[in-house]
Write an enzyme that holds these catalytic residues in place. Structure first.
Site, PDB file in Angstrom:
ATOM      1  N   LYS A 122      -4.627  -0.524  -8.988  1.00 32.02           N
ATOM      2  CA  LYS A 122      -4.476  -0.609  -7.527  1.00 32.02           C
ATOM      3  C   LYS A 122      -4.745   0.765  -6.918  1.00 32.02           C
ATOM      4  O   LYS A 122      -4.331   1.781  -7.477  1.00 32.02           O
ATOM      5  CB  LYS A 122      -3.061  -1.069  -7.185  1.00 32.02           C
TER       6      LYS A 122
ATOM      7  N   SER B  62       4.689  -7.263  -3.058  1.00 34.11           N
ATOM      8  CA  SER B  62       3.255  -6.969  -3.131  1.00 34.11           C
ATOM      9  C   SER B  62       2.612  -7.193  -4.490  1.00 34.11           C
ATOM     10  O   SER B  62       1.389  -7.175  -4.593  1.00 34.11           O
ATOM     11  CB  SER B  62       2.994  -5.520  -2.695  1.00 34.11           C
TER      12      SER B  62
ATOM     13  N   SER C 196       0.405  -6.956  -0.957  1.00 33.53           N
ATOM     14  CA  SER C 196      -0.686  -6.029  -0.738  1.00 33.53           C
ATOM     15  C   SER C 196      -1.586  -5.815  -1.963  1.00 33.53           C
ATOM     16  O   SER C 196      -2.717  -5.355  -1.810  1.00 33.53           O
ATOM     17  CB  SER C 196      -0.139  -4.669  -0.295  1.00 33.53           C
TER      18      SER C 196
END
Lengths: 489, 95, 479
Positions: free
Chosen positions: A79, A178, A154
C-alpha cells in the site's frame, strides 16, 4: 492451475518441490499485471522491471544457499502509505506525488530481509481517508468482481490487486476498517492486527492511535504466514508492544467445536443490506454445524464508536498532516510570495477535498472551547467501548459481525455525501477504537455475484483464535473454489 | 450544532487551508452534519470513565541516550522543493 | 527606574537545553552548531511515517531539575502536542507537556534587594523539544531552515510572578543557572542560547490587582533581561499615567536602541490545540525511581555553603559568593585540594579572579585556567617563590595565556629575590637614597619602614621577598 491463482503457501510448496522457480513466479505475476492492470488500476507505482531483476538475483542467492527463507522470492504489493526507500511513497496524494522516502518502514525491512519481491505500490484513498479508493488523487481503482464498482477502501488497491491475482498478497493499513472493508468488497481475506502488534514506523500516519498495518491475502493461512513475519516489538515505535511471539500458522486447527461465538444484534440493525444479512445468517448456521456455540447478545456501542472514531481520527489527522507544509518535501505551490502563501496554497492545492474536510473537522474538535465537548468525551467513549468489549469477551471467544453493511457499489454514486460514507464504516471502526484484532473473510456472494464479507473480532492479541475460526469456516465453504471475479464491465 | 462562516474561516486559518467562497457553505453543512452525528458522544454515559490515550496501556517506553547517526543525509534533503547550501529555503521570515 | 508608587511584577519562563548526548525523540547528536542539517534523521526532520521515542536520560535530567528546586514529581506524566505552523517547527507540532508536567510546585531562594531571603515559586517544569534555526540568507534572499537543533531536549521552568524588580529577576535566573550547572543537566551557555528566558512584566499600584502583562521572548543575557525589565516597567507606568491601557502582547527587546517594540503577532497563536501525544506511551515514575534520582543528585549550593562555614571557617558572605556558581565553587575545592590553603583560595577567587571576570564581562564557566594552576600560584606564594604582588600578575596572565604558573614566572623573570646578598644590596641602596625616612624611623616613626620596603619593591619590580626586606631594613637601621 495458473501460477497467479495459487496462494502463497501453495507457491511455497511448489518452490520446495522445484516445480516452480522464483523467476517463473515473478514472471507470471508481471504478465498478469500487464494483462489486468489496465482494467483494475490497482497500482500507483509499478516495479515490474525491478521485480524481474530482483527475482533473478534472489533465485541465484537461493541456489547458492545465501538465503534460507521460505518467503524468499515471494512477490508482494505494498500500500502506498508504507515508506519504501528510494521508491515513491505518494499516499495517493498530489501532496506526495513525487516524494521518495529516505528510509524503509520497519515492515519493509522485514520483507526485504526475507528476500521477498516488491511488485509495486498500491492505490488507496488519499492519506487512507475513505472507504472506496475514489479519494485517490492518482488512480481510479476498480473492483475485479465488477469493473463498474469500487474496490472499497482505503486499501482498495491492495484488495483489488489480490482479488485480480496481480499480487499473491499485499500489505494494507487499517484505521477504521481500511483493510477489512476492501477485503470484504473484493472477496479476499484482510486482517487488522491488535493495535501495537505490528510496528507503525514508516506507515504515513493518518490517526496514530488507530492505525495498524496488516495483510490482505487470498486465504486465511496466507494471512497467518504474513502476520508471523510482520509482528514484533520495534524500538522505533513506542506503541509497538513487546509480547512473546506466537506461531499463527500453528493456531489454524480447522476445528471450532465448543468455540463461543457472540453475535451482537446491534450490528445487524438498520442499514444492513438484506442479502448481506442473509449471507451472514447462513454463515452463522455453518458455524453451528461445525460445532461452535453461537449466541446473540447486545453490544450497544456501534454508533458511539463511530462518532468517537471520527472525532479522534480527524483530530489526530489534523495534527499528523501538519508536517505537509511545502518546505522539506512534498508539493509546493508555484503561487507564493510570503511564507503564509507557501503554507496555505501548498496545502490547499496539494490536499484533496476529503483530506481537507477531515483536517477542518479535526482542527475544529481540538480548538479551544470544543476540546472537552468532543475530543475528551470521545476518549472517554473509547474507554467505554473497551470496557463493553471486555465484558463481551468474558462470555465469548470471538464476536461475529458483517464487515460492511453493503456490497461494492458503483463508482461515483456515494462519495458526494461524506456522512453517508462514514456510516458505512459502522461495523469496523469499533475494533480500531478498542484496539482489537479483526479479520474479514468472504462468506458468500449476493444475487449479482458480488462478494459479501464476515468480520470476526477477537480479544487483544488473540489473532490465533480469530484466524482459526476464519480458517475453519473457509475450509468448510471453499469460497475461492466456488466464486471467482470475472472482470465484468 | 451551528457552525458560522466566521468560525469556519477561523478553523481554516488554523489549519492553513483556504476555503473558497463557493465552498464555504458546502463545508459548513458537511461539518454541521458530521458534528450533529458526533454529538452522540455527548450522550454516552462516561462520566466515571478515564480517557483512553492511545490504544495501549503500556508506559515508560524509553530510548537509551546513545548516539546513532542517520546514514543518508542526501536522501533527507533530496525532496526539498527549494534548497540552498543544504538548507530549506523559504521566503524571508519577518520576526 | 519605575516610580515609587508602582510595584513591578515579574515572572520568568526559563528554557534550558539539556546536555544529553542525543536529541529528545531521536538518536541524532545533540550538539550546538555543526554544518547545516547534519544532525538530522527522518524523525527530527518530520519525514512522513517517522515516530518519536523519548530519551530516558532527558526525563531523568528533568526530574533532577525538579528535585533540585523542591518540586514534587508527577507520577503519571505524559506528552502533549502543541500545534502551530512555522518553518523551524518541522512536525507543525511541538511535543511538549500540557496538563501533566514532570515537576510541579517548587521554589528557589534568592536575596531580595534588602539582603533578605526570599522564596521564588516554581509553578512547573516540563520537557519539550527545541525548534530548528532560521538563518537569514544574505546572498540569495529569503530564509534558510537548518534543523540541527530541531528536537534538542529542553526543560521549561515556569516561575510564579514572584519577582518585584529587575535585580530579583536576575538573581532568580542566576540561581536557576547555578542549580542546573551544579546538577549537570545543562551547559547553560547563554551565548549559544542553551539558557534563555521568556520574561513577563506587569505593573500595578500596591494593594490593587496585578496589571496586564507583556511578554518578551527568548532573552539570553542577564544584562538585557535587567535593562529590558526596567525599560518595559517604566513604559507601562508611563502608558498608565497617561491614561492608556497596557495590552497583553508579545514584545521584542532591542538591545541597540534599548527599547521594547510590539511584535507582529503570529495569528491565532494562542489556539495551540493541545492534545495527548498518541505516538508516545505514558510516563509513570515510581517512588523508587524518584528516590534513586534524588540519591544521585550532587551536593547543592546550600549544603556546600554550610560545609564551607563549618570546615573552612569562611565568612558567611564568602561562602555564599563562592557557592553561587558551581564553577567558582569547583575551582575553590579543586585548588584547595592541591594547596590546602582555604583562606588563600577563597581570597584569590573572590578578589582578583572575580574582579577580572567582571572587567572582562565573563561568566565563571569561561575561566580559562584550571584549579591546579590556581593552587600552584598559591603554593608559589606560600613557598616564598613569588610575592602577592607578582601573584596578581600571574593571575592576570593565567586569564590571557593559561599555563603552568612556574613556567609563567620563569618566562617573565618574576621569580622572587630571596638571595640575602642581593637583598642587602637593595636595602643599602634605598637607605642611602632616603635619608629623611631613615631619620623618621630613628626618631621613632616605625611606619617609615613601610615606605622604605615599598621603595625597595619598586626597585626590584616587586620581585624581592617582602619578609626578608622588612627584616633586613630593621637590622640595618638598628646597627
Amino acid at each position: 492451475m495458473e501460477i497467479t491463482e495459487l496462494t502463497v503457501h501453495e507457491l511455497q510448496e511448489k518452490l520446495k518441490s522445484k516445480e516452480l522457480t522464483v523467476s517463473e513466479i515473478t514472471r507470471a505475476y508481471v504478465d498478469r499485471i500487464n494483462e489486468k492492470e489496465s482494467d483494475v488500476n490497482a497500482f500507483i507505482t509499478l516495479l515490474t522491471d525491478e521485480a524481474i531483476e530482483k527475482s533473478k538475483e534472489i533465485e541465484e542467492k537461493i541456489n547458492n544457499g545465501e538465503i534460507n527463507s521460505e518467503l524468499a522470492g515471494i512477490p508482494i504489493g505494498i500500500k502506498d502509505n508504507i515508506c519504501t526507500k528510494g521508491i515513491k511513497t505518494t499516499c495517493a496524494s498530489k501532496m506526495l506525488e513525487n516524494f521518495v522516502s529516505p528510509y524503509d518502514a520497519t515492515v519493509m525491512n522485514k520483507i526485504n530481509s526475507e528476500g521477498m519481491i516488491n511488485l509495486g505500490k498500491l492505490n488507496m484513498d488519499e492519506f487512507a481517508m475513505g472507504s472506496s479508493t475514489e479519494h485517490s488523487a492518482i488512480a481510479k481503482t476498480r473492483n475485479p468482481w465488477n469493473l463498474n464498482t469500487v474496490p472499497g477502501g482505503s486499501s482498495g488497491g491492495s484488495a483489488a490487486a489480490v482479488a485480480a491475482n496481480m499480487v499473491p498478497w499485499a500489505l494494507g493499513s487499517d484505521t477504521g476498517g481500511s483493510i477489512r472493508q476492501p477485503a470484504s468488497l473484493c472477496g479476499v481475506v484482510g486482517l487488522k492486527p491488535t493495535y501495537g502488534l505490528v510496528s507503525r514506523y514508516g506507515l504515513v500516519a493518518f490517526a496514530s492511535s488507530l492505525d495498524q498495518i496488516g495483510p490482505i491475502t487470498k486465504d486465511v493461512k496466507d494471512s497467518a504466514i504474513l502476520l508471523n513475519l510482520l509482528v514484533g516489538h520495534d524500538e522505533k515505535d513506542t506503541t509497538s508492544l513487546d509480547i512473546p511471539k506466537q506461531d499463527y500458522v500453528a493456531s489454524l486447527k480447522n476445528d471450532v467445536k465448543g468455540l463461543k461465538i457472540g453475535v451482537p444484534k446491534e450490528f445487524f440493525a438498520e442499514g444492513l443490506n438484506e442479502e448481506v444479512r442473509k449471507s451472514l445468517e447462513k454463515a452463522i448456521e455453518k458455524y453451528k454445524e461445525l460445532g461452535a456455540e453461537v449466541e446473540e447478545f447486545s453490544l450497544d456501542i456501534a454508533k458511539y464508536s463511530l462518532a468517537a472514531y471520527y472525532i479522534i481520527a480527524c483530530a489526530e489527522a489534523s495534527s499528523n498532516l501538519g508536517r505537509f507544509d511545502g518546505i522539506r518535501y512534498g508539493y509546493r505551490t508555484p503561487n507564493y510570495e510570503t511564507l503564509e502563501d507557501i503554507f496555505v496554497n501548498s496545502r490547499s492545492e496539494g490536499f484533496g477535498a476529503e483530506v481537507k474536510r477531515r483536517i477542518i473537522l479535526g482542527t475544529y474538535v481540538l480548538s479551544s472551547g470544543y476540546y472537552d465537548a468532543y475530543y475528551k468525551k470521545a476518549q472517554q467513549v473509547r474507554t467505554l467501548v473497551k470496557k463493553e468489549f471486555n465484558k463481551a469477551f468474558e462470555k465469548y471467544d470471538v464476536i461475529l459481525t458483517p464487515t460492511s453493511p453493503i456490497v461494492a457499489f458503483e463508482a461515483g454514486t456515494k462519495s458526494n455525501n461524506p456522512l453517508e460514507m462514514y456510516l458505512a464504516d459502522i461495523c469496523t471502526v469499533s475494533v480500531n477504537v478498542a484496539g482489537l484484532p479483526g479479520i474479514s473473510i468472504p462468506c458468500g456472494v449476493n444475487s449479482e455475484g458480488m462478494p459479501i464479507g464476515m468480520q470476526l473480532i477477537g480479544k487483544r492479541f488473540e489473532e490465533g483464535k480469530i484466524l482459526n475460526a476464519a480458517y475453519t469456516f473457509e475450509q468448510a465453504v471453499k469460497f475461492r473454489k466456488n466464486f471467482k471475479p470475472n472482470f465484468k464491465k | 450544532m451551528q457552525v458560522s462562516r466566521e468560525e469556519l474561516l477561523h478553523i481554516a486559518k488554523l489549519s492553513n487551508l483556504k476555503i473558497n467562497d463557493e465552498e464555504i457553505d458546502n463545508y459548513r453543512l458537511n461539518l454541521e452534519e458530521i458534528l450533529n452525528f458526533a454529538d452522540i458522544v455527548k450522550n454516552a454515559n462516561v462520566d466515571e470513565l478515564d480517557e483512553t490515550i492511545g490504544a495501549n496501556d503500556n508506559f515508560n517506553v524509553f530510548r537509551e541516550d546513545v548516539l546513532k547517526e542517520f546514514e543518508d543525509r542526501e536522501a533527507l534533503l533530496a525532496n526539498a522543493p527549494e534548497r540552498e547550501r543544504d538548507m530549506f529555503k523559504v521566503p524571508k521570515v519577518i520576526q | 527606574m519605575p516610580r515609587e508608587d508602582y510595584e513591578v511584577v515579574i515572572g520568568l519562563e526559563i528554557h534550558a537545553e539539556l546536555k544529553t548526548k542525543t536529541k529528545l525523540f531521536c538518536s541524532c547528536k545533540n550538539e550546538f552548531g555543526g554544518e547545516p542539517n547534519t544532525h538530522c534523521c527522518p524523525v527530527c526532520m518530520a519525514m512522513p511515517g517517522a515516530l518519536p521515542v523519548i530519551n530516558k536520560t532527558a526525563v531523568e535530567y528533568a526530574v533532577k531539575a525538579g528535585l533540585a528546586t523542591g518540586c514534587s514529581i508527577e507520577k503519571n506524566s505524559k506528552n502533549d502536542r502543541k500545534n502551530y505552523f512555522y518553518p523551524d517547527n518541522p512536525r507543525s507540532y511541538q511535543i511538549s507537556q500540557y496538563d501533566k508536567p514532570l515537576c510541579n510546585n517548587g521554589f528557589v531562594e534568592i536575596e531580595d534587594e534588602d539582603g533578605n531571603k526570599k522564596k521564588i515559586g516554581i509553578l512547573r517544569i516540563h520537557i519539550e523539544d527545541d525548534a530548528g534555526k532560521l538563518n537569514h540568507n544574505e546572498f540569495g534572499g529569503g530564509s534558510l531552515v537548518d534543523l540541527n537543533r530541531a528536537g534538542a531536549p529542553l526543560i521549561e521552568i515556569v516561575s510564579l510572578p514572584d519577582m518585584r524588580s529587575a535585580v530579583e529577576a536576575e538573581r532568580y535566573m542566576r540561581k536557576i543557572k547555578s542549580i542546573l550547572e551544579y546538577i549537570e543537566v545543562s551547559d547553560c551557555k547563554m551565548q549559544e542560547g542553551s539558557l534563555r528566558a521568556d520574561v513577563n512584566v506587569s505593573v500595578h499600584k500596591p494593594g490593587e490587582p496585578f496589571g496586564t502583562r507583556t511578554e518578551m521572548k527568548g532573552m539570553s543575557s542577564f544584562r538585557s533581561i535587567v535593562r529590558a525589565i526596567e525599560y518595559e516597567a517604566q513604559r507601562q507606568i508611563d502608558v498608565i499615567e497617561n491614561g492608556g491601557n497596557v495590552y497583553q502582547t508579545t514584545i521584542r527587546w532591542d538591545e541597540i536602541s534599548g527599547k521594547t517594540f510590539p511584535m507582529r503577532e503570529k495569528e491565532n497563536a494562542d489556539d495551540y490545540r493541545y492534545f495527548p501525544e498518541p505516538d508516545l506511551a505514558a510516563i509513570r515514575l515510581s517512588d523508587e525511581y524518584i528516590e534513586s534520582v534524588r540519591a544521585s543528585l550532587p551536593e547543592l549550593p546550600e549544603s556546600r555553603r554550610e560545609r564551607y562555614l563549618k570546615e573552612y571557617n569562611l565568612t558567611e558572605k564568602d561562602a555564599r559568593l563562592l557557592t553561587a556558581s558551581k564553577y567558582l565553587s569547583n575551582l575553590f575545592e579543586g585548588a584547595l585540594e592541591k594547596c590546602g590553603n582555604a583562606k588563600a583560595c577563597a581570597n584569590w577567587i573572590l578578589s582578583d579572579i572575580s574582579r577580572i571576570l567582571n572587567e572582562k564581562e565573563m561568566e565563571p564557566d569561561q575561566i580559562p585556567f584550571t584549579a591546579e594552576e590556581l593552587a600552584k600560584t598559591i603554593e608559589l606564594i606560600d613557598k616564598g617563590t613569588i610575592s602577592s604582588a607578582i601573584a596578581k600578575k600571574v593571575i592576570e596572565e593565567l586569564f590571557e595565556n593559561p599555563q603552568d604558573p612556574e613556567v609563567i614566572i620563569k618566562e617573565k623573570g618574576w621569580i622572587q629575590i630571596s638571595d640575602e646578598g642581593a637583598i642587602r644590596e637593595v636595602v643599602l641602596k634605598i637607605i642611602e637614597a632616603n635619608p629623611q625616612s631613615v631619620a623618621d624611623y630613628k626618631g621613632g616613626k616605625d611606619r617609615a619602614i613601610g615606605f622604605l620596603v615599598g621603595q625597595a619593591m619598586k626597585e626590584t619590580k616587586g620581585k624581592a621577598n617582602p619578609g626578608m626586606l622588612n627584616k633586613m631594613f630593621v637590622e640595618e637601621l638598628n646597627k
